[in-house]
Design an enzyme around this catalytic site. Structure first.
Site, PDB file in Angstrom:
ATOM      1  N   ASP A   1      29.088  20.965 -38.722  1.00 17.94           N
ATOM      2  CA  ASP A   1      29.392  19.570 -38.707  1.00 17.94           C
ATOM      3  C   ASP A   1      30.592  19.094 -39.237  1.00 17.94           C
ATOM      4  O   ASP A   1      30.807  18.137 -38.667  1.00 17.94           O
ATOM      5  CB  ASP A   1      27.769  18.730 -39.031  1.00 17.94           C
ATOM      6  CG  ASP A   1      26.957  18.935 -37.871  1.00 17.94           C
ATOM      7  OD1 ASP A   1      27.087  19.675 -37.024  1.00 17.94           O
ATOM      8  OD2 ASP A   1      25.952  17.919 -38.130  1.00 17.94           O
TER       9      ASP A   1
ATOM     10  N   CYS B   1      13.662  26.143 -19.052  1.00 10.89           N
ATOM     11  CA  CYS B   1      12.557  25.027 -18.866  1.00 10.89           C
ATOM     12  C   CYS B   1      12.353  24.756 -17.372  1.00 10.89           C
ATOM     13  O   CYS B   1      10.927  23.844 -17.452  1.00 10.89           O
ATOM     14  CB  CYS B   1      13.743  23.837 -18.491  1.00 10.89           C
ATOM     15  SG  CYS B   1      14.922  23.259 -20.209  1.00 10.89           S
TER      16      CYS B   1
ATOM     17  N   CYS C   1      15.328  10.108 -34.336  1.00  8.94           N
ATOM     18  CA  CYS C   1      14.209   9.812 -32.565  1.00  8.94           C
ATOM     19  C   CYS C   1      13.912  11.558 -32.366  1.00  8.94           C
ATOM     20  O   CYS C   1      14.581  12.257 -32.807  1.00  8.94           O
ATOM     21  CB  CYS C   1      14.625   9.705 -31.646  1.00  8.94           C
ATOM     22  SG  CYS C   1      13.490   9.418 -30.296  1.00  8.94           S
TER      23      CYS C   1
ATOM     24  N   CYS D   1       8.353  18.262 -26.144  1.00  7.86           N
ATOM     25  CA  CYS D   1       9.089  19.577 -25.017  1.00  7.86           C
ATOM     26  C   CYS D   1       7.777  20.620 -25.836  1.00  7.86           C
ATOM     27  O   CYS D   1       6.955  20.796 -26.739  1.00  7.86           O
ATOM     28  CB  CYS D   1       9.827  19.900 -26.403  1.00  7.86           C
ATOM     29  SG  CYS D   1      10.653  21.570 -25.495  1.00  7.86           S
TER      30      CYS D   1
HETATM   31  C1  B12 Z   1      27.686  14.186 -31.083  1.00  7.96           C
HETATM   32  C2  B12 Z   1      26.084  14.596 -31.541  1.00  7.96           C
HETATM   33  C3  B12 Z   1      25.257  13.546 -31.617  1.00  7.96           C
HETATM   34  C4  B12 Z   1      25.109  12.276 -30.463  1.00  7.96           C
HETATM   35  C5  B12 Z   1      25.268  12.868 -29.282  1.00  7.96           C
HETATM   36  C6  B12 Z   1      24.387  14.186 -28.602  1.00  7.96           C
HETATM   37  C7  B12 Z   1      24.569  14.709 -27.837  1.00  7.96           C
HETATM   38  N1  B12 Z   1      23.215  15.237 -26.987  1.00  7.96           N
HETATM   39  O1  B12 Z   1      25.724  15.840 -27.762  1.00  7.96           O
HETATM   40  C8  B12 Z   1      23.574  11.451 -31.047  1.00  7.96           C
HETATM   41  C9  B12 Z   1      24.220  11.050 -32.054  1.00  7.96           C
HETATM   42  C10 B12 Z   1      23.048  10.940 -29.627  1.00  7.96           C
HETATM   43  C11 B12 Z   1      23.393  12.907 -30.805  1.00  7.96           C
HETATM   44  C12 B12 Z   1      22.033  12.761 -31.074  1.00  7.96           C
HETATM   45  C13 B12 Z   1      20.631  14.115 -31.832  1.00  7.96           C
HETATM   46  N2  B12 Z   1      21.276  14.970 -32.591  1.00  7.96           N
HETATM   47 CO1  B12 Z   1      23.335  15.564 -32.584  1.00  7.96          CO
HETATM   48  N3  B12 Z   1      24.789  16.000 -32.659  1.00  7.96           N
HETATM   49  C14 B12 Z   1      25.832  15.819 -32.065  1.00  7.96           C
HETATM   50  C15 B12 Z   1      27.283  16.710 -32.504  1.00  7.96           C
HETATM   51  C16 B12 Z   1      28.008  16.729 -33.649  1.00  7.96           C
HETATM   52  C17 B12 Z   1      27.863  17.299 -31.571  1.00  7.96           C
HETATM   53  C18 B12 Z   1      27.711  17.162 -30.226  1.00  7.96           C
HETATM   54  C19 B12 Z   1      28.417  17.355 -29.072  1.00  7.96           C
HETATM   55  O2  B12 Z   1      29.361  18.111 -28.737  1.00  7.96           O
HETATM   56  N4  B12 Z   1      28.008  16.977 -28.016  1.00  7.96           N
HETATM   57  C20 B12 Z   1      28.700  16.642 -26.678  1.00  7.96           C
HETATM   58  C21 B12 Z   1      27.663  16.496 -25.461  1.00  7.96           C
HETATM   59  C22 B12 Z   1      29.553  17.306 -24.329  1.00  7.96           C
HETATM   60  O3  B12 Z   1      28.207  18.145 -25.745  1.00  7.96           O
HETATM   61  P1  B12 Z   1      26.935  19.311 -25.138  1.00  7.96           P
HETATM   62  O4  B12 Z   1      25.379  18.325 -25.008  1.00  7.96           O
HETATM   63  O5  B12 Z   1      26.723  20.418 -25.770  1.00  7.96           O
HETATM   64  O6  B12 Z   1      27.154  18.661 -23.887  1.00  7.96           O
HETATM   65  C23 B12 Z   1      27.218  19.889 -22.906  1.00  7.96           C
HETATM   66  C24 B12 Z   1      25.960  19.429 -21.941  1.00  7.96           C
HETATM   67  O7  B12 Z   1      26.571  18.129 -21.294  1.00  7.96           O
HETATM   68  C25 B12 Z   1      26.282  20.612 -20.895  1.00  7.96           C
HETATM   69  N5  B12 Z   1      25.282  20.494 -19.439  1.00  7.96           N
HETATM   70  C26 B12 Z   1      26.590  19.334 -19.348  1.00  7.96           C
HETATM   71  N6  B12 Z   1      25.403  19.456 -17.795  1.00  7.96           N
HETATM   72  C27 B12 Z   1      25.639  20.234 -17.459  1.00  7.96           C
HETATM   73  C28 B12 Z   1      24.598  20.749 -16.575  1.00  7.96           C
HETATM   74  C29 B12 Z   1      23.872  22.087 -16.604  1.00  7.96           C
HETATM   75  C30 B12 Z   1      23.132  22.660 -15.325  1.00  7.96           C
HETATM   76  C31 B12 Z   1      23.991  22.960 -18.022  1.00  7.96           C
HETATM   77  C32 B12 Z   1      23.303  24.162 -18.263  1.00  7.96           C
HETATM   78  C33 B12 Z   1      24.574  22.509 -18.998  1.00  7.96           C
HETATM   79  C34 B12 Z   1      24.680  21.174 -18.274  1.00  7.96           C
HETATM   80  O8  B12 Z   1      27.818  20.598 -20.898  1.00  7.96           O
HETATM   81  C35 B12 Z   1      28.305  20.267 -22.411  1.00  7.96           C
HETATM   82  C36 B12 Z   1      29.381  20.639 -23.204  1.00  7.96           C
HETATM   83  O9  B12 Z   1      28.993  21.578 -23.593  1.00  7.96           O
HETATM   84  C37 B12 Z   1      26.306  17.976 -32.796  1.00  7.96           C
HETATM   85  C38 B12 Z   1      27.252  18.778 -33.633  1.00  7.96           C
HETATM   86  C39 B12 Z   1      27.514  19.773 -33.534  1.00  7.96           C
HETATM   87  N7  B12 Z   1      29.244  20.031 -33.729  1.00  7.96           N
HETATM   88  O10 B12 Z   1      27.824  20.390 -32.148  1.00  7.96           O
HETATM   89  C40 B12 Z   1      25.009  17.586 -32.814  1.00  7.96           C
HETATM   90  C41 B12 Z   1      23.550  18.345 -33.163  1.00  7.96           C
HETATM   91  C42 B12 Z   1      23.512  18.553 -31.236  1.00  7.96           C
HETATM   92  N8  B12 Z   1      23.099  17.313 -33.543  1.00  7.96           N
HETATM   93  C43 B12 Z   1      21.775  17.965 -33.149  1.00  7.96           C
HETATM   94  C44 B12 Z   1      20.242  17.637 -34.195  1.00  7.96           C
HETATM   95  C45 B12 Z   1      19.542  17.493 -34.547  1.00  7.96           C
HETATM   96  C46 B12 Z   1      20.299  16.077 -33.202  1.00  7.96           C
HETATM   97  C47 B12 Z   1      19.536  14.847 -33.003  1.00  7.96           C
HETATM   98  C48 B12 Z   1      17.829  15.841 -32.832  1.00  7.96           C
HETATM   99  C49 B12 Z   1      18.921  14.673 -34.124  1.00  7.96           C
HETATM  100  C50 B12 Z   1      17.586  13.175 -34.366  1.00  7.96           C
HETATM  101  N9  B12 Z   1      16.072  14.201 -34.660  1.00  7.96           N
HETATM  102  O11 B12 Z   1      17.392  12.152 -33.951  1.00  7.96           O
HETATM  103  C51 B12 Z   1      19.838  14.070 -31.469  1.00  7.96           C
HETATM  104  C52 B12 Z   1      19.201  14.840 -30.418  1.00  7.96           C
HETATM  105  C53 B12 Z   1      19.473  13.938 -29.478  1.00  7.96           C
HETATM  106  C54 B12 Z   1      19.605  14.314 -27.732  1.00  7.96           C
HETATM  107  N10 B12 Z   1      18.577  14.262 -26.697  1.00  7.96           N
HETATM  108  O12 B12 Z   1      20.777  15.143 -28.002  1.00  7.96           O
HETATM  109  C55 B12 Z   1      21.458  19.237 -33.415  1.00  7.96           C
HETATM  110  C56 B12 Z   1      21.006  20.227 -32.045  1.00  7.96           C
HETATM  111  C57 B12 Z   1      20.033  21.587 -32.926  1.00  7.96           C
HETATM  112  C58 B12 Z   1      19.466  22.143 -31.574  1.00  7.96           C
HETATM  113  N11 B12 Z   1      18.242  22.509 -31.235  1.00  7.96           N
HETATM  114  O13 B12 Z   1      20.502  21.508 -30.192  1.00  7.96           O
HETATM  115  C59 B12 Z   1      22.972  20.059 -33.471  1.00  7.96           C
HETATM  116  C60 B12 Z   1      23.931  20.795 -33.092  1.00  7.96           C
HETATM  117  C61 B12 Z   1      23.627  19.166 -35.512  1.00  7.96           C
HETATM  118  C62 B12 Z   1      23.662  20.638 -35.769  1.00  7.96           C
HETATM  119  N12 B12 Z   1      23.898  21.164 -36.263  1.00  7.96           N
HETATM  120  O14 B12 Z   1      22.402  21.369 -36.206  1.00  7.96           O
HETATM  121  N13 B12 Z   1      24.060  14.078 -31.571  1.00  7.96           N
HETATM  122  S1  SF4 Z   2      14.123  10.886 -26.687  1.00  4.42           S
HETATM  123 FE1  SF4 Z   2      16.098  12.172 -26.731  1.00  4.42          FE
HETATM  124  S2  SF4 Z   2      17.213  11.380 -25.528  1.00  4.42           S
HETATM  125 FE2  SF4 Z   2      15.761   9.393 -25.680  1.00  4.42          FE
HETATM  126  S3  SF4 Z   2      16.234   8.079 -27.163  1.00  4.42           S
HETATM  127 FE3  SF4 Z   2      14.872   9.555 -28.366  1.00  4.42          FE
HETATM  128  S4  SF4 Z   2      16.508  11.457 -29.298  1.00  4.42           S
HETATM  129 FE4  SF4 Z   2      17.444   9.505 -28.094  1.00  4.42          FE
END
Ligand code: B12
Ligand code: SF4
Length: 313
Positions: A130, A185, A239, A246
């Protein structure tokens, strides 16, 4: 002895890392364009830091010049405890019950690098937990750790989604894992249907502005937006709803890492205690805890929002 991928996996297991996948650095995650789309939609809300250095985030060879291989690691943080059903308390998300995972995970990845250096002293590496602009989830999928769930968390078949992700970038070529885990999923939409704020705006995509995790951890505003405050469902920090519902999280296993056990055996904190907490006591209670990310002012705001919107018995 030669440093092979098999040896690295054995070393990783010996330092307490639960899953490892290794891929070539040129195998860029295919969905980088989706990241740009996510930003263009404003789903990063106020997290301006995520917009910086997109080229590094997209390509580890820019983040770490000389990078040849990406070693992706997963660390199980599940401990067999639950939240108490008590409206006078705010629920802490599971990932923050114990010691800050950034420290625990970095320590393990450092130990892994040290062991790798005993075999190949010339190896150059960069650890990402991170602290670097690195797309953990996309790389974890690419490395076969699990699949990107519709909740946008990476899910594994053996540990569910209760895993942290980290990586070691190295300047050596290795044997690579080519088996990507299929998306399991299926037709399930439990996470999307149960999210109280509708933050999973489409499968795999979270709008941070609507997410309780963002609002309770990252948001720096003095007040919580009303549409989130009325839907907090008892969460004071983070949250877990989309993970709790899941079906793959029925297959969780307790972690071997005792530092992830709940501190003071607390999975929730008293709202009154937080609202009246002095800074000195906050520093002691949350020392080495990920919860410090919200700052005392953020925790107090969250407690106020919960108190104002939760009927007490
Ligand atoms: C910013 C961030 C957040 C933000 C944004 C969340 C998000 N979903 O991105 C917030 C603050 C909301 C957050 C919340 C949480 N987070 Co966070 N977060 C991060 C962080 C720092 C960056 C993630 C990122 O780049 N997001 C930007 C988006 C664009 O990235 P993405 O989701 O990968 O997006 C992809 C998909 O959307 C996909 N996509 C889009 N459309 C489609 C369509 C199809 C068909 C497919 C296949 C894919 C796809 O393409 C995108 C690009 O790859 C990472 C650590 C890291 N350096 O990666 C931790 C990380 C993702 N978080 C983590 C955790 C644990 C959480 C929480 C569970 C914490 C909690 N209990 O409150 C929640 C979960 C919320 C959720 N449902 O996502 C863990 C996840 C571990 C895991 N098992 O995946 C990480 C990896 C931290 C870690 N080092 O372990 N987080
Ligand atoms: S259920 Fe998941 S996506 Fe919805 S508010 Fe809670 S952490 Fe965010």
């Amino acid at each position: 002895m030669e440093l092979t991928s098999t040896r690295i996996k054995e070393l990783a297991a010996s330092v307490g890392i639960d899953r490892i996948g290794i891929v070539g650095a040129e195998n860029l995650p295919v969905d980088e364009s989706r990241f740009r789309e996510w930003l263009a939609n404003g789903y990063q809300a106020s997290m301006a830091w995520i917009e910086r250095e997109p080229e590094k985030r997209a390509d580890p060879r820019i983040l770490f010049p000389g990078c040849r291989s990406v070693i992706v690691a997963a660390l199980n943080y599940y401990t067999p405890h639950e939240h108490e059903p008590d409206a006078a308390k705010g629920k802490i998300s599971r990932y923050a019950w114990g010691d800050d995972y950034h420290d625990v995970f970095r320590e393990k990845l450092n130990a892994l690098v040290e062991k790798m250096r005993e075999i190949g002293p010339e190896i150059q590496s960069k650890i990402c937990v991170d602290t670097a602009p690195f797309m953990d989830k996309a790389w974890a999928v690419r490395a076969g750790i699990g699949w990107l769930g519709k909740s946008s968390n990476v899910i594994t078949t053996g540990l569910g989604s209760w895993i942290f992700l980290g990586a070691v970038l190295v300047d050596v070529e290795l044997d690579y894992d080519n088996d990507v885990v299929a998306d399991h999923c299926g037709s399930c939409t439990a996470c999307i249907d149960t999210c109280p704020t509708g933050a999973i705006v489409e499968p795999y995509v979270v709008d941070a502005a609507k997410c309780i995790s963002y609002a309770t951890i990252e948001l720096r505003d003095e007040e919580m937006p009303q549409e989130i405050a009325v839907n907090l469902e008892g969460w004071i920090y983070g949250c877990d709803i989309c993970q709790d519902v899941c079906p793959w999280n029925r297959f969780e296993k307790p972690t071997a890492e005792s530092r992830f056990e709940p501190r003071e055996l607390e999975t929730s904190v008293s709202l009154d205690r937080i609202e009246h907490l002095e800074h000195e006591d906050y520093v002691v209670r949350f020392r080495k805890s990920a919860i410090k990310r919200a700052k005392l002012s953020g925790l107090k705001r969250n407690a106020r929002a919960l108190s104002a919107n939760t009927p007490r018995q």
